[in-house]
Design an enzyme around this catalytic site. Structure first.
Site, PDB file in Angstrom:
ATOM      1  N   ASP A 170       0.809  -1.191  -0.025  1.00  0.00           N
ATOM      2  CA  ASP A 170       0.040  -0.069   0.079  1.00  0.00           C
ATOM      3  C   ASP A 170       0.977   1.124   0.067  1.00  0.00           C
ATOM      4  OD1 ASP A 170      -3.198   0.978   1.007  1.00  0.00           O
ATOM      5  OD2 ASP A 170      -1.574   2.336   1.541  1.00  0.00           O
ATOM      6  N   ASN A 189      -2.339  13.068  -3.634  1.00  0.00           N
ATOM      7  CA  ASN A 189      -3.605  13.645  -4.348  1.00  0.00           C
ATOM      8  C   ASN A 189      -3.959  15.001  -3.979  1.00  0.00           C
ATOM      9  OD1 ASN A 189      -4.361  11.473  -5.960  1.00  0.00           O
ATOM     10  ND2 ASN A 189      -5.473  10.573  -4.466  1.00  0.00           N
ATOM     11  N   HIS A 218      -5.093  14.541  -8.571  1.00  0.00           N
ATOM     12  CA  HIS A 218      -5.511  12.883  -8.923  1.00  0.00           C
ATOM     13  C   HIS A 218      -4.714  12.797 -10.095  1.00  0.00           C
ATOM     14  CE1 HIS A 218      -8.337   9.828  -9.011  1.00  0.00           C
ATOM     15  NE2 HIS A 218      -8.493  10.101  -7.570  1.00  0.00           N
ATOM     16  N   ASP A 245      -2.507   9.181 -10.085  1.00  0.00           N
ATOM     17  CA  ASP A 245      -2.701   8.062 -11.173  1.00  0.00           C
ATOM     18  C   ASP A 245      -1.232   7.732 -11.594  1.00  0.00           C
ATOM     19  OD1 ASP A 245      -5.347   7.860 -10.532  1.00  0.00           O
ATOM     20  OD2 ASP A 245      -6.205   8.706 -12.716  1.00  0.00           O
ATOM     21  N   GLU A 260      -4.908   2.225  -4.076  1.00  0.00           N
ATOM     22  CA  GLU A 260      -3.547   2.088  -3.971  1.00  0.00           C
ATOM     23  C   GLU A 260      -2.912   1.237  -3.450  1.00  0.00           C
ATOM     24  OE1 GLU A 260      -4.783   2.916  -0.847  1.00  0.00           O
ATOM     25  OE2 GLU A 260      -2.878   3.900  -0.371  1.00  0.00           O
TER      26      GLU A 260
HETATM   27  P1  GH3 Z   1      -1.909   5.091   4.550  1.00  0.00           P
HETATM   28  O1  GH3 Z   1      -0.224   5.603   4.523  1.00  0.00           O
HETATM   29  O2  GH3 Z   1      -2.193   4.838   6.037  1.00  0.00           O
HETATM   30  O3  GH3 Z   1      -2.023   4.137   3.664  1.00  0.00           O
HETATM   31  O4  GH3 Z   1      -2.512   6.717   4.088  1.00  0.00           O
HETATM   32  P2  GH3 Z   1      -3.354   6.841   2.749  1.00  0.00           P
HETATM   33  O5  GH3 Z   1      -3.451   8.411   2.643  1.00  0.00           O
HETATM   34  O6  GH3 Z   1      -2.360   6.132   1.732  1.00  0.00           O
HETATM   35  O7  GH3 Z   1      -4.522   6.098   2.691  1.00  0.00           O
HETATM   36  P3  GH3 Z   1      -6.072   6.310   2.757  1.00  0.00           P
HETATM   37  O8  GH3 Z   1      -6.746   5.135   2.670  1.00  0.00           O
HETATM   38  O9  GH3 Z   1      -6.329   7.444   3.773  1.00  0.00           O
HETATM   39  O10 GH3 Z   1      -6.107   7.039   1.309  1.00  0.00           O
HETATM   40  C1  GH3 Z   1      -5.771   6.343   0.122  1.00  0.00           C
HETATM   41  C2  GH3 Z   1      -6.162   7.524  -0.954  1.00  0.00           C
HETATM   42  O11 GH3 Z   1      -6.086   6.805  -2.232  1.00  0.00           O
HETATM   43  C3  GH3 Z   1      -7.669   7.937  -1.035  1.00  0.00           C
HETATM   44  C4  GH3 Z   1      -7.902   7.943  -2.412  1.00  0.00           C
HETATM   45  O12 GH3 Z   1      -8.495   9.207  -2.784  1.00  0.00           O
HETATM   46  C5  GH3 Z   1      -6.672   7.414  -3.165  1.00  0.00           C
HETATM   47  N1  GH3 Z   1      -6.837   6.726  -4.437  1.00  0.00           N
HETATM   48  C6  GH3 Z   1      -7.706   5.552  -4.484  1.00  0.00           C
HETATM   49  N2  GH3 Z   1      -7.436   5.145  -5.728  1.00  0.00           N
HETATM   50  C7  GH3 Z   1      -7.143   5.993  -6.440  1.00  0.00           C
HETATM   51  C8  GH3 Z   1      -6.944   6.207  -7.813  1.00  0.00           C
HETATM   52  O13 GH3 Z   1      -7.092   5.099  -8.613  1.00  0.00           O
HETATM   53  N3  GH3 Z   1      -6.292   7.315  -8.111  1.00  0.00           N
HETATM   54  C9  GH3 Z   1      -5.728   8.320  -7.447  1.00  0.00           C
HETATM   55  N4  GH3 Z   1      -5.241   9.404  -7.869  1.00  0.00           N
HETATM   56  N5  GH3 Z   1      -6.011   8.280  -5.966  1.00  0.00           N
HETATM   57  C10 GH3 Z   1      -6.635   7.354  -5.862  1.00  0.00           C
HETATM   58 MG    MG Z   2      -2.104   4.273   1.470  1.00  0.00          MG
HETATM   59 MG    MG Z   3      -4.896   1.958   1.252  1.00  0.00          MG
END
Ligand code: GH3
Ligand code: MG
Ligand code: MG
Ligand code: MG
Length: 314
Positions: free
Chosen positions: A191, A199, A204, A208, A234
């Site tokens: 992760d 982001n 965003h 990506d 992610e």
């Molecule tokens: P942690 O270190 O605990 O994993 O923190 P984090 O911020 O990575 O985790 P969190 O689950 O809070 O946030 C994950 C983010 O990933 C939120 C979401 O908007 C973003 N995300 C999910 N799928 C995609 C994608 O396909 N593209 C982009 N750009 N962002 C994405």
């Molecule tokens: Mg994360």
């Molecule tokens: Mg995650």
């Protein structure tokens, strides 16, 4: 894990799906009451390297489809007590068979009926008699397309990795194989750290491209026999056959460092990202429980996050 992974149920799908299928001969099911003609088609298709089976009784079609799982159905129209058109119509009500290519092969000369056949779920209509050459080429072209579509459906759009459903299937397949061959494999949950911040800060679209960069690393740095999927936004799941925990740990640390070393640019600002990973290895668990392996990898991932991120925990 909202939906538990039912290994035994998934195993039923194994033979028919997943990557290994690519190299397999096309599977064609012939449904025709004319026994001689069916044998003739079967012979022609087998001669072209396909796996062709005959089902003479339309009443057994559904159960035959379930066991044989064809890439394409060659369907007669006029059969005693049955109409191929009605069969096709009812097949399309099964979610599982809505995408199955149906090619009618019939002596039906009535144009209205031919059109009805196409309107009711048939993909093509071929008039009997047909030359072997034409039969083979029509069937092969459609089966090929079917396989390509199935491959695309298994892929995640952003990264080209296996999608959530298919990486879980791959895990079930690997579980079964490890049980059968008494082999070991490791499962890794990865992760990206603080990705929400990425982001929020860089947008965003840049986010990506970070996801794609990591997928590229996973695709190119892992072994060809490893399976990688995008498990969620992610979050990635890797399956490493024949890999014990310490080897998986080394591999992941290497990946972690390679990812941390990547530099991204946004409006003149250079930034980099890190990842955390959790590993579970089949040597430590009862293999019947693929779900346990996933949960343990996930717990290890959370331990890596709690421990300060940018680390791998096994
Ligand atoms: P942690 O270190 O605990 O994993 O923190 P984090 O911020 O990575 O985790 P969190 O689950 O809070 O946030 C994950 C983010 O990933 C939120 C979401 O908007 C973003 N995300 C999910 N799928 C995609 C994608 O396909 N593209 C982009 N750009 N962002 C994405
Ligand atoms: Mg994360
Ligand atoms: Mg995650
Ligand atoms: Mg007939």
């Amino acid at each position: 894990f909202a939906r538990p992974l039912d290994v035994m149920k998934l195993v039923e799908l194994i033979d028919s799906r997943v990557g290994e299928r690519e190299a397999e001969a096309y599977r064609i099911l012939i449904v025709d009451d004319d026994e001689l003609l069916s044998l003739h088609y079967q012979h022609a298709l087998r001669g072209a390297g396909m796996q062709a089976e005959i089902e003479p009784d339309p009443a057994d079609l559904i159960s035959r489809l379930e066991t044989f799982r064809p890439d394409l159905l060659l369907l007669d129209i006029n059969m005693p007590g049955y109409s191929g058109i009605e069969l096709a119509t009812s097949l399309r009500f099964y979610e599982e068979w809505t995408g199955l290519p149906i090619v009618f092969l019939s002596a039906e000369v009535n144009q209205e009926r031919q059109l009805l056949a196409l309107g009711q779920g048939g993909d093509d209509f071929i008039a009997k008699p047909i030359s072997e050459k034409r039969l083979v080429s029509v069937v092969r072209a459609r089966a090929e397309r079917m396989r390509r579509l199935a491959g695309l459906r298994a892929c995640d759009g952003l990264t080209g990795l296996l999608n959530h459903v298919h990486i879980k299937e791959a895990l079930a397949v690997e579980c079964m194989r490890a049980m059968r061959e008494q082999s070991t494999f490791s499962v890794v949950m990865l992760d990206i750290d603080h990705f929400k911040q990425v982001n929020d800060t860089y947008g965003h679209a840049r986010g990506d491209s970070v996801i794609r960069a990591l997928s590229h690393l996973l695709k190119t740095r892992l072994r060809g026999s490893d399976k990688v999927g995008r498990y969620g936004g992610e979050e990635f799941l890797a399956i490493m056959p024949g890999c014990q925990k310490d080897a998986a740990q080394r591999q992941c640390d290497w990946l972690r460092e390679a990812f941390a070393a990547l530099e991204f640019e946004h409006e003149g600002v250079i930034f980099s990202c890190t990842l955390s990973a959790g590993i579970a290895s089949s040597e430590d668990y009862e293999l019947q429980h693929a779900n346990t392996l996933l949960e343990c990898a996930d717990q290890a991932l959370y331990a890596a996050k709690d421990g300060g991120r940018n680390r791998v925990i096994g």
